[in-house]
Design a protein around this motif. Structure first.
Motif, short mmCIF file in Angstrom:
data_model
loop_
_atom_site.label_atom_id
_atom_site.label_comp_id
_atom_site.label_asym_id
_atom_site.label_seq_id
_atom_site.Cartn_x
_atom_site.Cartn_y
_atom_site.Cartn_z
N THR A 143 -7.75 3.07 -3.23
CA THR A 143 -7.61 2.98 -1.77
C THR A 143 -8.53 3.97 -1.08
O THR A 143 -9.12 3.67 -0.03
CB THR A 143 -6.13 3.24 -1.38
OG1 THR A 143 -5.33 2.19 -1.93
CG2 THR A 143 -5.95 3.25 0.13
N GLN B 132 -3.04 -2.05 2.16
CA GLN B 132 -1.99 -2.18 1.17
C GLN B 132 -0.65 -2.42 1.89
O GLN B 132 0.21 -3.13 1.40
CB GLN B 132 -1.94 -0.87 0.37
CG GLN B 132 -1.44 -1.02 -1.02
CD GLN B 132 -1.78 0.20 -1.89
OE1 GLN B 132 -2.50 1.11 -1.47
NE2 GLN B 132 -1.26 0.21 -3.09
N ASP C 271 -7.07 -4.46 0.02
CA ASP C 271 -6.35 -3.47 -0.78
C ASP C 271 -5.05 -4.07 -1.30
O ASP C 271 -4.06 -4.13 -0.57
CB ASP C 271 -6.06 -2.23 0.06
CG ASP C 271 -5.67 -1.03 -0.80
OD1 ASP C 271 -5.48 -1.22 -2.03
OD2 ASP C 271 -5.55 0.07 -0.25
N GLU C 272 -5.06 -4.53 -2.52
CA GLU C 272 -3.89 -5.16 -3.15
C GLU C 272 -3.25 -6.19 -2.22
O GLU C 272 -2.04 -6.13 -1.95
CB GLU C 272 -2.87 -4.10 -3.57
CG GLU C 272 -3.53 -2.96 -4.33
CD GLU C 272 -2.69 -2.40 -5.44
OE1 GLU C 272 -1.77 -3.11 -5.91
OE2 GLU C 272 -2.97 -1.28 -5.87
MG LIG Z 1 -3.88 2.22 -3.23
#
Ligand SMILES: [Mg+2]
Ligand SMILES: Nc1ncnc2c1ncn2[C@@H]1O[C@H](COP(=O)(O)OP(=O)(O)OP(=O)(O)O)[C@@H](O)[C@H]1O
Length: 325
Positions: free
Chosen positions: A47, A86, A162-163
């Protein structure tokens, strides 16, 4: 290959937090139209790198360029990037429509076009009809899909994710992966994708960056990384791998590269410990001294085996690492 255009360059980039955590000596060229995944365990700095590219962190060293221009002095909205966080970051006091329209209104896109684009984007993420809802009325996975729609509406030339699929269940996750690949090739955008799911990284990416504790452990195509892991760490992180120590070396080999010989001839011998049928293949664990070796075999072999049977193992493909690496 030589005429491929570099979209994003990380040049000895560092982002150190005051407590000393973070990343440093990050060097990477990402080509236009590429999907590159950062893969690594929690806390390895994925991240941190993505936020630095998106402009949500100042770098503490080095440079980041997009299309050859340094972007580190630009605020996020001046960068040709869009980021899905995220934690998805939808505005709670705005409806889904308002969340999606916000960035488009700032760009003075005509109202009719905004409505049409939002309709298309919601359809793309299977969320048609949710315009009037508030984020709190949606599940985590649904909010995640809205966040993806919002980023795509901005038609960024570099998409930072991010994910983005972490809250989705297996089936939608699979669909979203396919959609993302399609969107990426249709629009020709470049995608930097963060995940700690190795299967996701393998299926989605042109190249994978495997990270370990703030550094790059290996950069390569999914097959390069799977077939030629450069360290014990990468070997253990990607796919399944058996490790056995021999003197000061560690031998590593994948379950699918082991031949199980009934009766007991082979490079190593042992006894069948467990037999698990996993659909079209069978996972057989063999106890060899203190080691348990996992082998994937076909039904025609496993049907002839019982727990306790002596077997010999041979492997065709293996890797050698220093034991203390
Ligand atoms: Mg992360
Ligand atoms: N704002 C911050 N201030 C101080 N340290 C931070 C900050 N953000 C992250 N860190 C630290 O930097 C390191 C990398 O964090 P980062 O969030 O980049 O990890 P990650 O790879 O994205 O992990 P995860 O998979 O859990 O999301 C961690 O040790 C983390 O504790």
């Amino acid at each position: 290959m030589s005429e491929r255009k570099i979209k994003l360059q990380l040049k000895d980039m560092a982002k150190k937090y005051p407590n000393g955590d973070g990343v440093e000596h990050i060097n990477l060229d990402i080509y236009e139209g590429e999907i590159v995944s950062f893969l690594g365990p929690s806390g390895c700095g994925k991240t941190t790198i993505l936020r630095a590219i998106g402009g949500f962190h100042d770098v503490t060293g080095g440079d980041i360029t997009i299309d050859g221009q340094s972007i580190i002095a630009l605020p996020p909205e001046k960068r040709p990037t869009a980021m899905v966080f995220q934690s998805y970051n939808l505005w709670p006091h705005m409806t889904i429509y308002e969340n999606l329209a916000f960035g488009l209104k700032l760009r003075k896109i005509p109202q009719k076009q905004i409505d049409a684009d939002i309709k298309d984007a919601l359809k793309l993420v299977s969320m048609s009809g949710s315009e009037k809802k508030y984020p709190s009325q949606l599940s985590g996975g649904q909010q995640q899909r809205i966040a993806i729609a919002r980023s795509l509406l901005l038609k960024p030339s570099l998409l930072l994710l991010d994910e983005p699929f972490s809250a989705l269940d297996a089936k939608i996750r699979q669909q979203m992966r396919e959609e993302l690949k399609k969107i990426q090739s249709d629009l020709g955008i470049t995608v930097v994708f963060v995940t700690h799911d190795q299967e996701e990284a393998m299926t989605l990416s042109h190249r994978i960056v495997v990270m370990n504790k703030g550094k790059f452990a290996q950069v390569g195509t999914p097959t390069e990384i799977y077939d030629h892991p450069n360290s014990k760490y990468v070997a253990s992180f990607i796919g399944e791998m058996n490790f056995i120590d021999q003197g000061d070396k560690t031998i590593a080999f994948r379950p699918e590269d082991v031949n199980v010989n009934i009766g007991g001839d082979g490079m190593i011998t042992g006894k069948v410990r467990t037999i698990m049928i996993l659909g079209h293949y069978v996972s057989v664990n063999v106890q060899c001294g203190d080691d348990v070796i996992k082998c994937f075999v076909n039904r025609d072999i496993s049907d002839k085996l019982e727990v306790g049977d002596p077997v010999g193992l041979t492997f065709t493909k293996y890797h050698t690492f220093d034991k203390n690496e």
